[in-house]
Design an enzyme around this catalytic site. Structure first.
Site, PDB file in Angstrom:
ATOM      1  N   GLU A  63      96.059  39.738 -12.512  1.00  0.00           N
ATOM      2  CA  GLU A  63      94.973  39.048 -11.809  1.00  0.00           C
ATOM      3  C   GLU A  63      95.503  37.834 -11.043  1.00  0.00           C
ATOM      4  O   GLU A  63      95.031  37.518  -9.957  1.00  0.00           O
ATOM      5  CB  GLU A  63      93.865  38.635 -12.786  1.00  0.00           C
ATOM      6  N   TYR A 146      85.782  34.149 -11.331  1.00  0.00           N
ATOM      7  CA  TYR A 146      86.154  35.540 -11.045  1.00  0.00           C
ATOM      8  C   TYR A 146      87.235  36.032 -12.019  1.00  0.00           C
ATOM      9  O   TYR A 146      87.101  37.083 -12.657  1.00  0.00           O
ATOM     10  CB  TYR A 146      86.665  35.697  -9.590  1.00  0.00           C
ATOM     11  N   ASP A 164      84.855  38.682  -6.115  1.00  0.00           N
ATOM     12  CA  ASP A 164      85.945  38.232  -5.242  1.00  0.00           C
ATOM     13  C   ASP A 164      85.629  38.732  -3.830  1.00  0.00           C
ATOM     14  O   ASP A 164      84.517  39.208  -3.579  1.00  0.00           O
ATOM     15  CB  ASP A 164      87.308  38.732  -5.750  1.00  0.00           C
TER      16      ASP A 164
END
Ligand code: SF4
Length: 370
Positions: A63, A146, A164
């Protein structure tokens, strides 16, 4: 809802179309996205599958790398990073320069420093286990709503929403949201829509389905609506507005600036200095570079001969268009100021993390001296 003449009666009030009855139904949309994702998902090394349980550390690293960066670019970096730091404890114990070196070329280096700091916090505060709740994840450096939602849902199956750029585009089109998606009120509305979709079976798969849809099908330009599991119920598709949505506020023109680079050579070696701890490319290394009128040689305590031009190129960042002017000069006198830098041959830079424009300046220099 009262309607005005010529205004669409749908909630999102797009005036250019006279009529819209398309309203996606959350449970149906959810089911279609999950079915599509299970058929179509790419096999990515950080992604859990029925045969590979989730590894929260891998999800955390991926991520961090995937912010502002495409999957194809991230893949080799992820493999190298995990090979170098197989566990969160290995990353926490690593030297920052090594972390930055492994990140070299991926850009947005603050992500690497934050990830490194997050690993340290996980070891020190969370007993070495990546936290499982959104609230705890939000305590980690560099982790916003997020990323916390993505990690919690993908790694631990928490019903946490995500939003996102990809997901915002998908939702803005499906729900036919006409207001610019970068405005706070629109973001709030999009988060609410993501929250409505989050509860239910396999929240991690659902979130990855939306990301995957945005990356592969509902692309910024030329979305492939004919292959989209959400087309039946998509407001933008029904109204022929897929090219118009999502709307964005007008962009500010990037500021034009010049960075002067002076490659100072002594005995076949070049001077490299470390950038400050804060700001653009912080803690990375560079040939002496000035963003102002500084005398670069004097700054490091040296006197140099006449400088020759090596070349000029432009580097684009989010907010700046930077013109790099690269020169080369021989050190003829003076003593390098303590801590001002290190002397290196151009083929001995393996341990110095360099941002892309500095790699380019070095390449220009190397091409010139061969
Ligand atoms: S139908 Fe088209 S615009 Fe709508 S979500 Fe699918 S790809 Fe995007």
């Amino acid at each position: 809802m009262a309607t005005q003449p010529g205004v669409c009666p749908c909630y999102y009030r797009i005036v250019s179309r006279p009529h819209c009855n398309t309203k996606p139904d959350a449970p149906t949309l959810r089911r279609r996205l999950l079915e599509w994702y299970r058929r179509s998902r790419r096999d990515l090394p950080w992604r859990p599958t029925p045969d590979r349980p989730a590894n929260p550390y891998h999800v955390l690293v991926s991520e961090a790398m995937l912010q502002q960066t495409q999957v194809a670019t991230v893949l080799p970096y992820f493999e190298r990073f995990i090979t170098a730091f197989p566990t969160v404890a290995d990353l926490a114990a690593a030297d920052e320069q090594r972390v930055l070196k492994l990140w070299q070329g991926l850009g947005y280096y603050r992500r690497a420093r934050n990830l490194h700091a997050a690993a340290k916090m996980i070891v020190e505060t969370f007993d070495g286990a990546v936290p499982a709740t959104v609230d705890q994840l939000l305590q980690l450096p560099g982790v916003g709503r997020y990323t916390a939602g993505a990690i919690a849902s993908i790694a631990y199956g928490v019903e946490a929403p995500i939003l996102d750029g990809n997901v915002a585009r998908v939702l803005a089109r499906i729900y036919r949201i006409a207001d610019p998606v970068d405005q706070p009120a629109t973001r709030k509305r999009l988060w609410e829509l993501a929250e409505q979709l989050a509860p239910g079976e396999a929240p991690g798969d659902l979130n990855q389905a939306m990301m995957e849809l945005g990356a592969l099908v509902c692309t910024p330009k030329g979305p492939r609506c004919m292959f989209c599991p959400a087309s039946d119920g998509c407001g933008a598709f029904a109204a022929g507005l897929t090219d118009a949505l999502p709307a964005a506020s007008p962009k500010r023109k990037p500021k034009a600036v010049t960075h002067r680079v002076l490659a100072i050579e002594r005995g076949g070696r070049f001077l490299f200095e470390r950038r400050p701890e804060t700001g653009l490319w912080s803690n990375m290394w560079q040939l002496p570079t000035a963003e102002n009128g500084d005398d670069l040689a004097q700054r490091v305590g040296l006197t140099v001969g006449p400088a020759a031009s090596v070349g000029v190129f432009t580097h684009q960042t989010t907010h700046r268009t930077i013109r790099f002017e690269v020169g080369h000069a021989l050190a003829v006198a003076g003593r390098l100021r303590r801590g001002a830098g290190v002397w290196r041959r151009l083929d001995q830079l393996d341990d110095l993390p360099l941002a892309k424009p500095q790699q380019r300046a070095v390449a220009m220099l190397a091409a010139r001296s061969t």
